[in-house]
Motif scaffolding. Structure first.
Motif, short mmCIF file in Angstrom:
data_model
loop_
_atom_site.label_atom_id
_atom_site.label_comp_id
_atom_site.label_asym_id
_atom_site.label_seq_id
_atom_site.Cartn_x
_atom_site.Cartn_y
_atom_site.Cartn_z
N UNK A 230 42.95 39.51 24.02
CA UNK A 230 41.82 38.81 24.63
C UNK A 230 42.17 38.17 25.97
N UNK A 231 43.42 37.79 26.14
CA UNK A 231 43.81 37.10 27.39
C UNK A 231 44.74 37.96 28.23
N UNK A 232 44.88 39.23 27.86
CA UNK A 232 45.79 40.12 28.60
C UNK A 232 45.26 40.40 30.00
N UNK A 233 46.18 40.68 30.91
CA UNK A 233 45.78 41.04 32.26
C UNK A 233 44.90 42.29 32.26
N UNK A 234 45.18 43.20 31.34
CA UNK A 234 44.39 44.43 31.27
C UNK A 234 42.92 44.13 31.00
N UNK A 235 42.68 43.30 29.98
CA UNK A 235 41.28 43.01 29.65
C UNK A 235 40.61 42.19 30.73
N UNK A 236 41.27 41.15 31.20
CA UNK A 236 40.65 40.28 32.19
C UNK A 236 40.37 41.03 33.49
N UNK A 237 41.25 41.94 33.87
CA UNK A 237 41.00 42.73 35.07
C UNK A 237 39.80 43.64 34.87
N UNK A 238 39.71 44.26 33.69
CA UNK A 238 38.55 45.11 33.41
C UNK A 238 37.26 44.29 33.40
N UNK A 239 37.35 43.07 32.87
CA UNK A 239 36.18 42.19 32.88
C UNK A 239 35.80 41.81 34.30
N UNK A 240 36.80 41.56 35.15
CA UNK A 240 36.53 41.23 36.55
C UNK A 240 35.78 42.37 37.24
N UNK A 241 36.18 43.59 36.95
CA UNK A 241 35.50 44.75 37.54
C UNK A 241 34.09 44.87 36.98
N UNK A 242 33.95 44.68 35.67
CA UNK A 242 32.63 44.80 35.04
C UNK A 242 31.65 43.78 35.61
N UNK B 269 46.31 45.17 39.05
CA UNK B 269 46.89 44.10 39.88
C UNK B 269 46.57 42.74 39.26
N UNK B 270 47.53 41.87 39.20
CA UNK B 270 47.38 40.60 38.50
C UNK B 270 46.26 39.74 39.10
N UNK B 271 46.00 39.91 40.37
CA UNK B 271 45.00 39.04 41.01
C UNK B 271 43.63 39.19 40.37
N UNK B 272 43.31 40.36 39.81
CA UNK B 272 42.00 40.55 39.19
C UNK B 272 41.87 39.71 37.93
N UNK B 273 42.93 39.64 37.15
CA UNK B 273 42.91 38.77 35.97
C UNK B 273 42.89 37.31 36.38
N UNK B 274 43.62 36.99 37.45
CA UNK B 274 43.69 35.60 37.92
C UNK B 274 42.32 35.06 38.30
N UNK B 275 41.49 35.87 38.93
CA UNK B 275 40.21 35.33 39.41
C UNK B 275 39.24 35.08 38.27
N UNK B 276 39.40 35.75 37.14
CA UNK B 276 38.57 35.41 35.97
C UNK B 276 38.95 34.02 35.48
N UNK B 277 40.26 33.74 35.39
CA UNK B 277 40.69 32.43 34.94
C UNK B 277 40.33 31.35 35.96
N UNK B 278 40.50 31.64 37.24
CA UNK B 278 40.14 30.64 38.26
C UNK B 278 38.64 30.41 38.28
N UNK B 279 37.85 31.46 38.03
CA UNK B 279 36.39 31.28 37.93
C UNK B 279 36.04 30.32 36.80
N UNK B 280 36.68 30.48 35.64
CA UNK B 280 36.41 29.58 34.52
C UNK B 280 36.81 28.16 34.88
#
Length: 951
Positions: free
Chosen positions: A741-753, A799-810
C-alpha cells in the motif's frame, strides 16, 4: 607497471599514447570558443582580483577555507554521507548580468541547500555557493575543526563476532502480583459494599447445575469484559462480570455471614483455612439467587443474594455420615477428603450391591490405597491408618472425583482428557460440605475469574499512573507478554504461558505507527524551518526503543507488565493470615521479580499507545492516544494533551499565506477536479509539487518537509485500514501487506492515475525522461489489464519523485485542512481503498520481501522450522557514538549470513538477501546435511505470521 619484455603490455601502452596524441591534436585544432579552458582560463587571476571573496579560518585549528578549497571540502563531505547516491547539484541563475548559484546537496545531507553571493563569473558563483554550504556544515557540527566530514562510513567493530552479539538483552524487574486497590481499601469494617455478579453466559456448558456468585467489594468495580473459559473438552462459555450500581448497606449480622461463606469456599474447595478477620478481608463472596438475570444499568440490591444458602453455611459446619443417614441424603453432595486437599468428589448414587470390604472396581481412578473400597476411601498415613477404626457396615457411593483444575482460562490438554474420574467411596472417612453443589460448581471457576479481574485492575492502575483512561480488555492486552519471545514473530514461542489471552503484538504494531505520526506532526509544527534530515533525526530520538525504555523504567511501568500466566498460589487474597494449607509460611507481601527484555518494555509502551487509540476507535477520537504519546516519550518535542493542540503549535509560514499567483491558483483548481479537495492556500499545494532539484523560487520550499509529514499520515491510514479489516492477522502479515500500500510502485501509479505527474516541477532532463517513460508505461499497463486492481505491480520501478508527491500532497492537505485526519481518510477511501479491498491478490507481492521469501524457502522448500532472523545495535569501530545495526540469519544455531545497515529493518533485509544467495543453490538433502536439519515437515511448522518483522 608493465612486465619486462611482455609484448602485450608494451602494445597496450603504445595504443594509449597514440590515442592521447590523437585527442590532443584534435583539441588543439578547435577554435578558442570551443575550448573547455576558454571560460575559466584566467580563473586563478580572477579569484585574486575579487576583493570581496571571503576566507574562513577555524578558531580551533587554524584550518583555512577559501573559495578555491570549498569545492573539495564539499566533495569530501558528500563522499562520506551514508548511502550517498548522487553528487552535489549546482543550479545557476542569471539576473542583471550577475550569476547566482544554489548548491543542492543529496537528500540525506543534514544541510540541504545553500545560495552563494552574486558574481560576474559562473565559476566564482559556484564556489561561493560551495563556500556558504561549508559554513553551514561547520556551524552544524557536520565538519570538524579540520574541515573534514564528521560522518564516516565505518564497518561495525564486531562484524565478525556474530554469535557473541547480545541480541536479547534483558534484566530482572519487580512485578506486581496484586492490585493496589485491595491494600488501599481493607483495614476497617465496611458499612456498605458494592456488588459484582459473576456468572456463566452459557451455564449449561459446565455440565452440571450452577448458580451465580457475587463479588462484594468496598469500592465499585469497573465494567470488566467477559472472559472465555474452557469448561469441557469441546465446550466453552464466557464468564461475565456485572458491576451493579449503588452501594449496599451491610448490617452487623450480614458481614459475619459473608465472611463465613467466603472462608468456607477457601477451606472446603481449595483446602486453605484462613483466620477470621473481617477488617483484613479484601473482598467477599456471596451466593446469588438462581434466577438472576442481569439488566443494563441494574441497581444493586441485597435481595439478589441467596440468604437461605448464606444462613445455612453460616450455621452449619461440614457434617459426617452416621448410621441414621438415609441413602437419599448421600446423593448429589459435595464430598471432601480432609486428609488430601486434592481429593474432592461429586456423589452420584448409593450402590447397594457393593460393600466396604469389596475390592475396588477396576474402572476406578487409581489411589495409593487400593486393598478395598474402604481402604480406597481413606487417605491417612500408614501409622494413622492402623489406629483408625471404621464401621464395616456402611454404604458405598459411586462418585466422580473432581479434576483438580483451577486454570479454566486454558484449553484442555490431552492429559486432562484422558483422566478417569470414576470413584467408589465409603462416606464415613469423608466430610459432606455445607456448600450447595450449585455454588461449589461455580466456585471452582473463581480462581480464574479473580485472577483475570486482578490482571484487569493492575492494567488499569498502569493506565492511571500514565493518566490514561482505556478499555480494560485493551489495557490488559497491551501489557500482556505470554512468552519469553513475544516480540519475535518467528519460531516456536519459548516458555509460552497458556490462557493469558491476547498479547501486545497487534497493539504494538498500530501503536508504533501512531507514535511515528504523532511525533512527525509535532516536530513539523515546532520546527517549520528545519529540513527533512533534521526532522528524521529528531523523530528518531523520540520514537527509538531506548527513549521509550528509559521513560518506562523511570515510571516503573515494568511492574505492571503481565509476564506470568495463571498461578495456583497467587490468586488467593492477601491481608488475612493462612492457618492451614500449602503456603503456610509464605510472606504476605513477598516481592516478585520477572525477567523482561529491553525491547519488550519499549514494545509495551507502543502497545499502550495502540490501546489508547483503539479504546475510542468507534468515535474517531485520538485525544487519548495523543496523551499516551506525550506520557511515554516524555520530551519537549511532544508536549500536547489532545489532537487539537497540534494545530495550536503550528504557525503558518509566510510562503503559505502570501498572495497566490494565477499559476498557483490554476494548479489548485486542476488538483481539486481530480481529488475533490479545495485548497485554501494554493501556495502550500505548489510546495507539494516542487522537486528538490529546483532552486527555491518565490520563497516556496520543496516538497521534502510535506513529504515527511505525509509519509507518516499515509502509513497511519493504511495501517488503520488493515488492522480493522483483518482483525485476526498477525503483525508480520500486516507489515508485509502494508508494504504494497505504501510502496513506491503503487504510489507512483496512483500519481499517474490522478495526473499528479503532469504538475511536478523539477530541474534536469533525467527526471523528465524517467517520469515520461514511466507514466506512459503505467497508463498502457492499466489499459491492458482491463480494470485489474493490481495492474501497477507489473510496471517497472518508477522514479521516486512520483511516489514522493503523493505523500507531500497528503501533507499539504493535512496542513491546509487545519490538521483534519478525516481528510486523509477521505482521500484514502476515494482513491486508495479500491485497490486493496482484496488483499489476497498482493500475497505474491508481499512474498517478494526478502524476509518472507527466506521464510517460505526454508519452511516450504527445506521443511526447516529452526531458524531465526535477529538484529542488534553495535558500536562503531571509530569509537564514535554512531551505532550500526547488525542482523544475522541463524539456522539450527549456526550463522548463515549477516547484514549491516543504519536501521534494523534494512539490516534484516540485507541478511536475508545474503542468506538466500547461500541457500537457493542447495538441494533439500544438501541443506539438511550442511546444517544437520532434523526438522520434520508438517510438525511444529512455523507459520508465515511467526516470521520476524523487518521493522
Amino acid at each position: 607497471m608493465i612486465e619486462d619484455l611482455n609484448q602485450g603490455h608494451i602494445q597496450a601502452v603504445r595504443d594509449v599514447r597514440q590515442g592521447e596524441d590523437v585527442m590532443r591534436k584534435f583539441c588543439e585544432s578547435l577554435p578558442a570558443d570551443r575550448l573547455l579552458q576558454g571560460n575559466d582560463s584566467n580563473l586563478d587571476a580572477a579569484l585574486d582580483k575579487e576583493k570581496n571573496l571571503r576566507v574562513f579560518v577555524d578558531p580551533e585549528s587554524g584550518a583555512k577555507l577559501t573559495y578555491a578549497s570549498s569545492l573539495g571540502v564539499i566533495a569530501q563531505f558528500v563522499s562520506c554521507l551514508p548511502d550517498a547516491s548522487s553528487p552535489p547539484n549546482y543550479i545557476m541563475t542569471a539576473e542583471h548580468g550577475q550569476y547566482t548559484c544554489e548548491i543542492i546537496l543529496p537528500e540525506n545531507s543534514p544541510v540541504h541547500s545553500a545560495t552563494g553571493r552574486p558574481s560576474s563569473r559562473k565559476a566564482i558563483a559556484k564556489r561561493s555557493a560551495a563556500f556558504e554550504a561549508c559554513l553551514l556544515l561547520r556551524k552544524g557540527g557536520h565538519l570538524d575543526e579540520n574541515l573534514l566530514s564528521t560522518h564516516h562510513k565505518h564497518l561495525p567493530a564486531m562484524r565478525n563476532a556474530h554469535l557473541a552479539l547480545n541480541l536479547n538483552k534483558s534484566s530482572m524487574y519487580g512485578m506486581k502480583i496484586k492490585p493496589k486497590i485491595w491494600e488501599d481499601t481493607r483495614g476497617s469494617l465496611p458499612d456498605s459494599l458494592y456488588m459484582t455478579i459473576i456468572q456463566l453466559e452459557t451455564p449449561e456448558n459446565l455440565g452440571r447445575p450452577s448458580q451465580p456468585i457475587a463479588l462484594m467489594t468496598r469500592t465499585r468495580m469497573p465494567h470488566f469484559p467477559c472472559v472465555l473459559l474452557h469448561l469441557q473438552a469441546d465446550k466453552t462459555s464466557n464468564l461475565t462480570f456485572a458491576s451493579l450500581r449503588g452501594s449496599l448497606q451491610i448490617s452487623q449480622d450480614a458481614l459475619p455471614r459473608l465472611n463465613a461463606f467466603t472462608l468456607r469456599i477457601y477451606k472446603d474447595i481449595f483446602n486453605k483455612k484462613f483466620e477470621v478477620n473481617d477488617r483484613a478481608m479484601s473482598y467477599w463472596f456471596a451466593p446469588v439467587v438462581k434466577n438472576f438475570q442481569h439488566m443494563t444499568g441494574q441497581q444493586g440490591s441485597l435481595d439478589l443474594l441467596d440468604w437461605e444458602a448464606l444462613d445455612y453455611v453460616y450455621e452449619n459446619e461440614a457434617w459426617r455420615w452416621d448410621i441414621h443417614c438415609q441413602p437419599s441424603e448421600l446423593e448429589g453432595r459435595y464430598l471432601v477428603d480432609k486428609w488430601d486437599g486434592g481429593r474432592r468428589f461429586w456423589s452420584l448414587k448409593v450402590l447397594p450391591d457393593l460393600r466396604p470390604q469389596d475390592p475396588v472396581p477396576p474402572d476406578a481412578t487409581p489411589h495409593k490405597y487400593m486393598d478395598s473400597i474402604l481402604d480406597y476411601s481413606v487417605s491417612l498415613f500408614p501409622k494413622a491408618r492402623k489406629r483408625a477404626v471404621w464401621l464395616k457396615d456402611q454404604p458405598v457411593i459411586y462418585a466422580h472425583r473432581i479434576l483438580h483444575r483451577l486454570n479454566w482460562l486454558d484449553e484442555f490438554t490431552q492429559t486432562d482428557l484422558k483422566v478417569n474420574n470414576k470413584a467408589y467411596v465409603c462416606p464415613e472417612p469423608l466430610l459432606f460440605s455445607a456448600l450447595p453443589t450449585t455454588l461449589v460448581a461455580m466456585a471452582y471457576l473463581i480462581p480464574s475469574g479473580i485472577s483475570r479481574i486482578e490482571s484487569f485492575l493492575i492494567a488499569l492502575e498502569a493506565c492511571d499512573m500514565l493518566g490514561l483512561t482505556l478499555r480494560p480488555d485493551l489495557a490488559l492486552e497491551a501489557i500482556t507478554k505470554d512468552s519469553e519471545n513475544s516480540e519475535e514473530h518467528q519460531g516456536e514461542q519459548i516458555h509460552f504461558q497458556r490462557g493469558m489471552g491476547k498479547n501486545y503484538e497487534r497493539l504494538e504494531f498500530i501503536g508504533d505507527c501512531f507514535l511515528k505520526m504523532a511525533i512527525s506532526i509535532s516536530i513539523f509544527c515546532l520546527s517549520p524551518q528545519h529540513d527533512e534530515f533534521e526532522y528524521h533525526v529528531r523523530r528518531m530520538v523520540l520514537i527509538c526503543n531506548k527513549n521509550l525504555l528509559n521513560v518506562a523504567v523511570e515510571k516503573k511501568l515494568y511492574e505492571y507488565i503481565r509476564s506470568v500466566g495463571f498461578s495456583r498460589r497467587n490468586w488467593y487474597p492477601q491481608g488475612i493470615k493462612l492457618l492451614e494449607g500449602k503456603g503456610l509460611n509464605k510472606v504476605d507481601n513477598q516481592a516478585y521479580d520477572h525477567q523482561l527484555g529491553d525491547k519488550t518494555i519499549a514494545d509495551v509502551c507502543e502497545a499502550l499507545i495502540g490501546a489508547s487509540l483503539l479504546s475510542y476507535s468507534n468515535t474517531g477520537d485520538m485525544d487519548m492516544a495523543v496523551k499516551a504519546v506525550t506520557a511515554l516519550v516524555s520530551h519537549p518535542d511532544h508536549n500536547v494533551a489532545e489532537w487539537a493542540d497540534y494545530y495550536k503549535l503550528y504557525t503558518k509560514p509566510a510562503y503559505q499565506v502570501a498572495q497566490a499567483t494565477a499559476v498557483q491558483t490554476n494548479l489548485a483548481s486542476q488538483i481539486e477536479e481530480k481529488t475533490g479537495y479545495h485548497f485554501k492556500y494554493p501556495r502550500l499545494l505548489m510546495s507539494a509539487f516542487l522537486h528538490p532539484s529546483l532552486p527555491t523560487a518565490g520563497g516556496i520550499p520543496c516538497y521534502q518537509r510535506l513529504e515527511f509529514l505525509g509519509d507518516s499520515l499515509l502509513d497511519m491510514v493504511c495501517v488503520n485500514f488493515l488492522f480493522h479489516r483483518h482483525p485476526d492477522r498477525d503483525p508480520q502479515w500486516l507489515t508485509e501487506h502494508k508494504m504494497a500500500m505504501v510502496s513506491n510502485k503503487f504510489l507512483a501509479a496512483l500519481a499517474v492515475k490522478l495526473g499528479f505527474h503532469t504538475h511536478i516541477r523539477y530541474s534536469g532532463s533525467t527526471i523528465e525522461f524517467q517520469k515520461r517513460d514511466y507514466a506512459q508505461e503505467a497508463q498502457e499497463v492499466e489499459q491492458e489489464h482491463n480494470g485489474a486492481r493490481d495492474y501497477w505491480t507489473t510496471t517497472r520501478n518508477p522514479p521516486k519523485c512520483l511516489a514522493d508527491i503523493v505523500e507531500s500532497y497528503l501533507g499539504a492537505v493535512f496542513v491546509d485542512s487545519e490538521f483534519k485526519f478525516s481528510e486523509i481518510e477521505r482521500f484514502f477511501n476515494d482513491h486508495v481503498r479500491w485497490f486493496f479491498e482484496d488483499m489476497s491478490i498482493y500475497d505474491t507481492f508481499a512474498n517478494n520481501h526478502p524476509v518472507t521469501h527466506l521464510h517460505n524457502h526454508l519452511v516450504v522448500s527445506f521443511g526447516c522450522s529452526n531458524y531465526k532472523v535477529m538484529a542488534s545495535a553495535v558500536p562503531n569501530a571509530a569509537g564514535t557514538d554512531v551505532q550500526h545495526q547488525v542482523a544475522v540469519v541463524m539456522v539450527h544455531g549456526e550463522v548463515v549470513a549477516s547484514g549491516t545497515a543504519a536501521s534494523s529493518k534494512n539490516a534484516k533485509v540485507r541478511a536475508c538477501e545474503r542468506a538466500l544467495e547461500v541457500l537457493k543453490p542447495l538441494a533439500p538433502f544438501e541443506f539438511r546435511q550442511r546444517w544437520e536439519c532434523d526438522c520434520e515437515e508438517g510438525e511444529d511448522e512455523v507459520q508465515l505470521g511467526d516470521v520476524g518483522t523487518a521493522i
